[in-house]
Design a protein around this motif. Structure first.
Motif, PDB file in Angstrom:
ATOM      1  N   UNK A   1      10.122  -2.136   1.689  1.00  0.00           N
ATOM      2  CA  UNK A   1       9.383  -1.599   0.547  1.00  0.00           C
ATOM      3  C   UNK A   1       9.959  -0.254   0.133  1.00  0.00           C
ATOM      4  N   UNK A   2       9.944  -0.020  -1.173  1.00  0.00           N
ATOM      5  CA  UNK A   2      10.356   1.286  -1.672  1.00  0.00           C
ATOM      6  C   UNK A   2       9.216   2.255  -1.399  1.00  0.00           C
ATOM      7  N   UNK A   3       9.536   3.380  -0.863  1.00  0.00           N
ATOM      8  CA  UNK A   3       8.486   4.342  -0.557  1.00  0.00           C
ATOM      9  C   UNK A   3       9.048   5.529   0.171  1.00  0.00           C
ATOM     10  N   UNK A   4       8.159   6.433   0.530  1.00  0.00           N
ATOM     11  CA  UNK A   4       8.593   7.626   1.248  1.00  0.00           C
ATOM     12  C   UNK A   4       9.106   7.246   2.630  1.00  0.00           C
ATOM     13  N   UNK A   5      10.242   7.781   2.984  1.00  0.00           N
ATOM     14  CA  UNK A   5      10.872   7.502   4.273  1.00  0.00           C
ATOM     15  C   UNK A   5       9.958   7.928   5.419  1.00  0.00           C
TER      16      UNK A   5
ATOM     17  N   UNK B   1       0.823  -1.220   0.000  1.00  0.00           N
ATOM     18  CA  UNK B   1       0.000   0.000   0.000  1.00  0.00           C
ATOM     19  C   UNK B   1       0.854   1.265   0.000  1.00  0.00           C
ATOM     20  N   UNK B   2       1.931   1.271   0.802  1.00  0.00           N
ATOM     21  CA  UNK B   2       2.754   2.478   0.941  1.00  0.00           C
ATOM     22  C   UNK B   2       4.023   2.397   0.095  1.00  0.00           C
ATOM     23  N   UNK B   3       3.881   1.910  -1.136  1.00  0.00           N
ATOM     24  CA  UNK B   3       5.002   1.765  -2.045  1.00  0.00           C
ATOM     25  C   UNK B   3       5.028   2.917  -3.037  1.00  0.00           C
ATOM     26  N   UNK B   4       6.122   2.995  -3.785  1.00  0.00           N
ATOM     27  CA  UNK B   4       6.206   4.004  -4.830  1.00  0.00           C
ATOM     28  C   UNK B   4       5.333   3.584  -6.013  1.00  0.00           C
ATOM     29  N   UNK B   5       4.905   4.542  -6.815  1.00  0.00           N
ATOM     30  CA  UNK B   5       4.057   4.228  -7.965  1.00  0.00           C
ATOM     31  C   UNK B   5       4.873   3.692  -9.130  1.00  0.00           C
ATOM     32  N   UNK B   6       6.110   4.172  -9.258  1.00  0.00           N
ATOM     33  CA  UNK B   6       6.961   3.758 -10.363  1.00  0.00           C
ATOM     34  C   UNK B   6       7.843   2.585  -9.938  1.00  0.00           C
TER      35      UNK B   6
ATOM     36  N   UNK C   1      11.651   1.820   3.515  1.00  0.00           N
ATOM     37  CA  UNK C   1      11.588   1.460   4.935  1.00  0.00           C
ATOM     38  C   UNK C   1      11.652  -0.060   5.080  1.00  0.00           C
ATOM     39  N   UNK C   2      12.259  -0.501   6.176  1.00  0.00           N
ATOM     40  CA  UNK C   2      12.389  -1.936   6.416  1.00  0.00           C
ATOM     41  C   UNK C   2      11.928  -2.266   7.833  1.00  0.00           C
ATOM     42  N   UNK C   3      10.943  -3.147   7.919  1.00  0.00           N
ATOM     43  CA  UNK C   3      10.452  -3.635   9.207  1.00  0.00           C
ATOM     44  C   UNK C   3      11.191  -4.929   9.545  1.00  0.00           C
TER      45      UNK C   3
ATOM     46  N   UNK D   1       7.219  -0.325  -8.122  1.00  0.00           N
ATOM     47  CA  UNK D   1       7.161  -0.652  -6.686  1.00  0.00           C
ATOM     48  C   UNK D   1       7.798  -2.012  -6.382  1.00  0.00           C
ATOM     49  N   UNK D   2       8.488  -2.088  -5.274  1.00  0.00           N
ATOM     50  CA  UNK D   2       9.198  -3.315  -4.896  1.00  0.00           C
ATOM     51  C   UNK D   2       8.970  -3.631  -3.417  1.00  0.00           C
ATOM     52  N   UNK D   3       8.767  -4.909  -3.145  1.00  0.00           N
ATOM     53  CA  UNK D   3       8.732  -5.417  -1.761  1.00  0.00           C
ATOM     54  C   UNK D   3       9.732  -6.560  -1.678  1.00  0.00           C
ATOM     55  N   UNK D   4      10.658  -6.482  -0.721  1.00  0.00           N
ATOM     56  CA  UNK D   4      11.649  -7.536  -0.528  1.00  0.00           C
ATOM     57  C   UNK D   4      11.485  -8.147   0.865  1.00  0.00           C
ATOM     58  N   UNK D   5      11.314  -9.473   0.880  1.00  0.00           N
ATOM     59  CA  UNK D   5      11.146 -10.182   2.159  1.00  0.00           C
ATOM     60  C   UNK D   5      12.337 -11.123   2.329  1.00  0.00           C
TER      61      UNK D   5
END
Length: 283
Positions: free
Chosen positions: A218-222, A196-201, A272-274, A203-207
């Motif tokens: 996830x790539x997104x606003x800090x 949901x809180x990823x970039x529009x261009x 950001x990385x959780x 978008x990437x999620x790494x687990x």
């Protein structure tokens, strides 16, 4: 305050007051009869404390037993209800599968698919209800399961909504032992937020998983530094334009705290990385 909490507080207050009156009376009786000095202090005070504790526990068990009994009845009622609900849902599923074999019309097949999805959603809602009530009365059973299976299953749930988000998974088949349902919800919430809180261009999620640490990036606003202290608060939303009620991360924090899983956030330039420390639940 609900009625059960009120009954509990009233019951404990009555028992405590009654016990205190008895102890004060016995204390007055022994001191007036034998006096109180350094020689007999231990012989008078310690027995009185033991007697007071015994009285408090015996009366507490007697008075609070009906409250605990109601929890057992509630749990039994939930299990029976869920069991009964499984029957009509299973019947719907079986009949839709049979109809799929005999129907070739595309519109009818789409209707059947919606019926199947609705029945699955109904079952999931009642399973969630059972879990939430069990959680409130501390009746959650721990189970063994593999981390990679949970991660992959969670990612599949978001196939329809992830759109062009690229999700990469690098997780080993490490065995965990904890509340399975709660862990699934935690992972679902974190992956959902990462999408949901990823970039529009692009978008990437790494687990990833390494040395007991599960990380979801996830790539997104800090995330704003000032919000790191309140991001897990109930109803908090850094971006109010997004859908939701701000409950997801508060549920994540509640589960992690209860199961001794430390969680922290790395705010990076590219996103950001959780991080979840799973060392306390590794089997």
């Amino acid at each position: 305050m609900n009625s059960k909490k009120k009954d509990f507080l009233i019951s404990i207050s009555i028992v405590f007051t009654f016990t205190l009156i008895i102890i004060l009376y016995l204390n007055y009786f022994f001191i007036s009869k034998f006096g109180l000095n350094q020689e007999n202090f231990i012989y008078i005070i310690i027995p009185l404390l033991i007697v007071g504790l015994a009285i408090f526990l015996s009366f507490s068990i007697s008075i609070l037993k009906p409250l605990f009994k109601s929890d057992e009845k509630l749990e039994l009622s939930i299990k029976e209800t869920i069991h009964e609900l499984n029957i009509p849902v299973s019947t719907i599923k079986m009949n839709t599968q049979l109809l799929e074999k005999t129907i070739s019309d595309e519109k009818s097949l789409k209707r059947l698919d919606r019926i199947k999805q609705a029945s699955n959603n109904l079952l999931k809602l009642y399973e969630n209800m059972e879990y939430n009530i069990k959680k409130e009365i501390d009746k959650i059973d721990k189970q063994e399961f593999y981390l990679d299976e949970i991660i992959n299953a969670s990612c599949e749930k978001f196939d329809d909504i992830k759109k062009n988000t690229k999700i990469t998974v690098d997780v080993t088949n490490i065995k965990l032992y904890t509340d399975l349902n709660g862990f699934e919800k935690t992972i679902d919430n974190l992956i959902s937020n990462a999408i949901k809180y990823n970039v529009k261009d692009k978008p990437i999620v790494k687990i990833t998983y390494k040395d007991g640490i599960l990380s979801i990036f996830n790539k997104g606003e800090k995330i704003d530094t000032k919000n790191l202290f309140i991001i897990f608060d109930k109803y908090f939303q850094e971006d109010s334009s997004k859908d939701g009620f701000g409950l997801g991360l508060s549920m994540v924090k509640e589960f992690c705290d209860k199961n001794k899983i430390s969680i922290n956030i790395d705010t990076l330039d590219e996103g950001n990385r959780f991080n979840l420390n799973l060392k306390n639940i590794i089997k």
